[in-house]
Design a protein around this motif. Structure first.
Motif, mmCIF file in Angstrom:
data_model
loop_
_atom_site.group_PDB
_atom_site.id
_atom_site.type_symbol
_atom_site.label_atom_id
_atom_site.label_comp_id
_atom_site.label_asym_id
_atom_site.label_seq_id
_atom_site.Cartn_x
_atom_site.Cartn_y
_atom_site.Cartn_z
ATOM 1 N N UNK A 108 4.296 23.008 54.261
ATOM 2 C CA UNK A 108 5.496 22.791 53.459
ATOM 3 C C UNK A 108 5.278 22.954 51.950
ATOM 4 N N UNK A 109 4.374 23.830 51.585
ATOM 5 C CA UNK A 109 4.190 24.152 50.169
ATOM 6 C C UNK A 109 5.231 25.207 49.819
ATOM 7 N N UNK A 110 5.994 24.953 48.780
ATOM 8 C CA UNK A 110 7.088 25.833 48.397
ATOM 9 C C UNK A 110 6.618 27.118 47.739
ATOM 10 N N UNK A 111 7.505 28.088 47.762
ATOM 11 C CA UNK A 111 7.182 29.378 47.157
ATOM 12 C C UNK A 111 6.946 29.247 45.654
ATOM 13 N N UNK A 112 7.547 28.252 45.019
ATOM 14 C CA UNK A 112 7.329 28.064 43.584
ATOM 15 C C UNK A 112 5.880 27.676 43.289
ATOM 16 N N UNK A 113 5.277 26.850 44.136
ATOM 17 C CA UNK A 113 3.882 26.444 43.962
ATOM 18 C C UNK A 113 2.961 27.634 44.252
ATOM 19 N N UNK A 114 3.276 28.371 45.307
ATOM 20 C CA UNK A 114 2.471 29.544 45.664
ATOM 21 C C UNK A 114 2.544 30.590 44.556
ATOM 22 N N UNK A 115 3.723 30.796 44.011
ATOM 23 C CA UNK A 115 3.875 31.735 42.904
ATOM 24 C C UNK A 115 3.080 31.257 41.683
ATOM 25 N N UNK A 116 3.088 29.968 41.430
ATOM 26 C CA UNK A 116 2.314 29.428 40.304
ATOM 27 C C UNK A 116 0.829 29.708 40.473
ATOM 28 N N UNK A 117 0.338 29.574 41.691
ATOM 29 C CA UNK A 117 -1.078 29.860 41.951
ATOM 30 C C UNK A 117 -1.386 31.332 41.665
ATOM 31 N N UNK A 118 -0.515 32.228 42.101
ATOM 32 C CA UNK A 118 -0.714 33.653 41.837
ATOM 33 C C UNK A 118 -0.639 33.939 40.339
#
Length: 173
Positions: free
Chosen positions: A146-156
């Motif tokens: 349940x990690x959101x796309x906003x967090x994943x985008x931040x990592x990238x």
């Protein structure tokens, strides 16, 4: 030298990189472990010693020893996995994808911190290294947690900015 000092040493033509690095350092949305773990893993993943030293100085005071070691371990194991799995993905012979990798990667199963944070660090380094198979694998695990796309985008984004800062610094200094 801190990451801010490292950033300040970038030439004027890389002003956008300086500003983006400043934004990352000021970001409060990820929490300290994720933010500093991402910065540290991506610095190590860049392979550029001056940014590694700056990230160590900046990040270690904000991370437990376990989290700092997990960030370093994510960079180390992705240095290996991203090459191997990019080969598997890019090879026209799909038989390689059916073969066991025969590579030790125990740290992925037992990173010493929450698996989701380790996966986030691994995803960012994989993005830096351009391994689509690894990006997809880590993103799938993160979404299952349940990690959101906003967090994943931040990592990238962290991976992109750290890679750019290392590249510019290496060629400008």
């Amino acid at each position: 030298m801190s990451l801010k000092e490292f950033s300040d040493a970038l030439p004027d033509y890389a002003k956008d990189i300086r500003l983006n690095l400043g934004s990352l350092l000021g970001d409060q949305t990820l929490g300290d472990q994720r933010k500093y773990g991402l910065l540290l893993s991506c610095a190590h993943g860049s392979g550029y010693k001056p940014i590694v030293d700056a990230a160590e100085a900046e990040c270690v005071p904000h991370l437990s020893e376990e989290a700092a070691n997990a960030a370093r371990a994510a960079a180390a194991v992705m240095a290996m996995n991203n090459v191997y799995y990019r080969f598997v993905h890019l090879s026209s012979n799909k038989e390689y994808g059916q073969m066991p990798a025969k590579l030790r990667m125990n740290v992925i199963g037992s990173p010493g911190i929450e698996k989701v944070d380790f996966e986030l660090f691994s995803l960012a380094v994989s993005a830096m290294n351009g391994c689509g198979l690894c990006i997809d694998s880590h993103e799938k695990v993160l979404r299952q947690h349940n990690i959101g796309t906003d967090i994943i985008q931040s990592a990238a984004r962290v991976g992109a900015v750290i890679k750019a800062a290392a590249t510019v610094h290496a060629t400008a200094v």
